[in-house]
Design an enzyme around this catalytic site. Sequence first.
Site, PDB file in Angstrom:
ATOM      1  N   SER A  38      -4.503  -7.085   8.429  1.00  0.00           N
ATOM      2  CA  SER A  38      -3.929  -7.725   9.598  1.00  0.00           C
ATOM      3  C   SER A  38      -3.329  -9.093   9.239  1.00  0.00           C
ATOM      4  O   SER A  38      -2.455  -9.184   8.387  1.00  0.00           O
ATOM      5  CB  SER A  38      -5.004  -7.834  10.692  1.00  0.00           C
ATOM      6  OG  SER A  38      -4.432  -8.101  11.945  1.00  0.00           O
ATOM      7  N   ASP A 185      -3.815  -1.305  13.277  1.00  0.00           N
ATOM      8  CA  ASP A 185      -4.483  -2.423  12.601  1.00  0.00           C
ATOM      9  C   ASP A 185      -5.563  -1.946  11.623  1.00  0.00           C
ATOM     10  O   ASP A 185      -6.453  -1.188  11.985  1.00  0.00           O
ATOM     11  CB  ASP A 185      -5.134  -3.302  13.680  1.00  0.00           C
ATOM     12  CG  ASP A 185      -5.546  -4.665  13.180  1.00  0.00           C
ATOM     13  OD1 ASP A 185      -6.108  -4.749  12.065  1.00  0.00           O
ATOM     14  OD2 ASP A 185      -5.316  -5.646  13.902  1.00  0.00           O
TER      15      ASP A 185
END
Length: 296
Positions: A38, A185
């Site tokens: 991320s 993610d």
Amino acid sequence: MKIDAVFSGGGVKAYAFLGALESITSKDHTIERVAGTSAGAIIAAFIASNYRISEINELIRGIDLTKFLDPPKISEIIPFSKWLFLYFQMGIYKGDKLENWLYNQLKEKNIYTFNDLKPGYLKVVVSDLTLGKLVVIPDDLERIYGINPKHFPIAKAVRMSAGFPYFFMPKRMPGKTNQKSIVVDGGLLSNFPLWIFENHDESKTRPILGVKLSGDLESQQPRRIKNALDMFHGLFSTMKQAHDSRYISKSHQNNILFIPTKNVETINFSISEETKLQLIETGRASAERFLKYWPT
């Protein structure tokens, strides 16, 4: 000293990485291989692309994060439609502006695909919901999707890793079948991939430093869950931490720089300048304390 580094996810809390990086380089540590999830993948990509720490600091601090909020145009005309996009497209924002920004910054260093980097010097973690797999890019691209990793865009990989569920629309990856994979993610399955440079066949060539936002993995406070929304947040947080908490032993913790970033919302793209500066200083101070005794 040459080291490898792994950066956790953390959304806008990543400003703390800037202070930590300043401290790390001031101790004459040179970062070689990098990995991240991320927001940590964004930092890792810049380091792998030969951005100096001062340049990364300038890039990140100069961003107006709200410019990355790119809902479909129709939702600006019909506000209620954003909930339809959330349902059918599985996200409110497209994430195209974030990916384009990443592409343009890497372009400044003539970096486009993984073929432009030293082999093995950048690893990005994503979550494939369709296949139920944690995927490391570029390592797993050929095996899982039949994609040549040399030609895969770094900006796309990082954008996928930063695709916070329900906030950004997930990316779709073509694979070995007709069904495309929904990719989100990387923090969903491994928010802090310290394991990524572990090699059971060879001795460790250089120290590995993990930089983890939000404090010690073993000191999480109990959550108060009173409703379905609380339960969702608890479920997502547990999924983000479970894999990494199980992996990290006391011996590994000696190589982890923990940066406390409480009371800062992960996806608060309207974060104040004051909070940014506080995060940077927290990262710097935490690194200064840690590096007095590292490596041990």
